[in-house]
Enzyme design. Structure first.
Site, PDB file in Angstrom:
ATOM      1  N   ARG A 229       0.862  -1.183   0.000  1.00  0.00           N
ATOM      2  CA  ARG A 229       0.000   0.000   0.000  1.00  0.00           C
ATOM      3  C   ARG A 229       0.898   1.232   0.000  1.00  0.00           C
ATOM      4  NH1 ARG A 229      -2.100   3.697   3.400  1.00  0.00           N
ATOM      5  NH2 ARG A 229      -4.220   4.381   2.964  1.00  0.00           N
TER       6      ARG A 229
ATOM      7  N   SER B 233     -12.542  -2.682   1.314  1.00  0.00           N
ATOM      8  CA  SER B 233     -12.672  -2.103   2.655  1.00  0.00           C
ATOM      9  C   SER B 233     -14.126  -1.746   2.930  1.00  0.00           C
ATOM     10  CB  SER B 233     -11.857  -0.810   2.764  1.00  0.00           C
ATOM     11  OG  SER B 233     -10.494  -1.057   2.528  1.00  0.00           O
TER      12      SER B 233
ATOM     13  N   LYS C 247      -2.786   5.449   9.133  1.00  0.00           N
ATOM     14  CA  LYS C 247      -3.565   5.659   7.921  1.00  0.00           C
ATOM     15  C   LYS C 247      -4.382   6.923   8.109  1.00  0.00           C
ATOM     16  CE  LYS C 247      -6.309   2.861   4.712  1.00  0.00           C
ATOM     17  NZ  LYS C 247      -7.609   3.547   4.677  1.00  0.00           N
TER      18      LYS C 247
END
Lengths: 216, 216
Positions: free
Chosen positions: B44, B113, B142
């Site tokens: 990511r 998600s 995040k």
């Protein structure tokens, strides 16, 4: 869209996101710009949810196809594939053209941004089909555009390359001749069309200036 | 990697970028995490130039393949295709799973998600192969994680779905049992492994806790 067709269609190259501007939807701006003479449309959207980008992008793509205008997607090759774009345009921090080609070979032409002769040479070595050269003049439409380069860079790149060159960054009807006479094939614009009181007229004026500068 | 294989391998799911952390390269952290028992690795990376992402990603991909660990790419389907990933993971603002499937069908599994039962239902309707549910606890790793949801959301989603559920957001060895007992199949972590003094030990501890909570 075959190889010859798109190459002749980068004269007035509109770069646009999906958000409304100047009281118009992006789609309406594209419609007016094409009516005025825009030759190519690049969808460049860095912020909106991709479901929205696909939604608006599909309409934009259909509009371009209807008018025989090349439709190009910035950065995201996955989005370009889903929208069945004619071309994909990548910057220096995006996927290298050589990698893009693995995903789109034969389906799309590939444009690469360059702000130096070195970047231009690298892009060409990686198989770029056209170059976006700039940012030529200071611009407020692209926060990450970097320091301006001079119109002369276009002339320097023209010396070693015959791929189409589109000048970008603060181009207007007034300064457009400066980049065209250096050997550019066209001009990529955002704010010279998007958000203008009359995008159709703005595109028509650019088209006229570009046409008058294009060497036969 | 076939369907059955990856589904059993989401217990300790490492999410990692390409930058160094804790004095180690990302690749070294992945190596240690796998040695400790990490079951899956998601790349990511939202900021680095994509040429670098491909460079590090290819090494990470090779390492995962060597150890039979599913390698998943976040957001960018084009990058996932170039890295020949086993899976691709998309958030609510990324490409919808139904669109992702057009690009990867048969080649990759798709994770989505979800931070509500509605998002979970939509993701499943669009063909999600697993769900990442969270953010469960407050997290600093995040920035766009949104407000925390409760571990009970996992239990609610479990009632109407039997796809694997991976809990994400502030998961540690200590709070991990709370999400596992709600029916999660595994836990996705960044900071519980990345930048820890001993990523191998950190992964091993998570592996142990997850294993002890997994219903046979």
């Amino acid at each position: 869209m075959n190889n010859q067709t798109w190459k002749e269609k980068l004269g007035v190259y509109l770069v646009i996101g999906i958000e409304d501007a100047g009281g118009r939807t992006a789609l309406e701006t594209v419609r007016l710009a094409i009516a005025g003479g825009a030759d190519a449309v690049q969808l460049r959207e860095k912020h909106a949810p991709l479901s929205r980008v696909l939604e608006v992008g599909r309409e934009m793509r259909a509009l371009c196809r209807e008018h025989g205008v090349p439709f190009i997607v910035n950065d995201r090759v996955d989005v370009a594939l889903l929208l069945d774009a004619d071309g994909v345009h990548v910057g220096q921090d995006d996927l290298p053209a050589s990698e893009v080609r693995k995903l789109v070979d034969g389906r799309m032409f590939i444009g690469v941004s360059a702000s130096s002769t070195e970047e231009a040479r690298n892009a060409l070595a990686q198989g770029a089909d056209y170059l976006g050269v700039g940012s030529i003049y200071a611009t407020s439409s692209k926060a990450d555009a970097g320091d301006p380069v001079t119109p002369a860079l276009i002339g320097e790149i023209r010396k070693f390359s015959d791929v189409p060159i589109v000048a970008i960054g603060g181009i207007t009807g007034d300064n457009c001749p400066e980049v065209m006479k250096q050997g550019a094939n066209g001009v990529a614009v955002i704010s010279a069309i998007v958000g203008q009181p009359d995008p159709r007229q703005a595109a028509a004026r650019l088209r006229e200036v570009v046409a008058s500068c294009t060497l036969e």
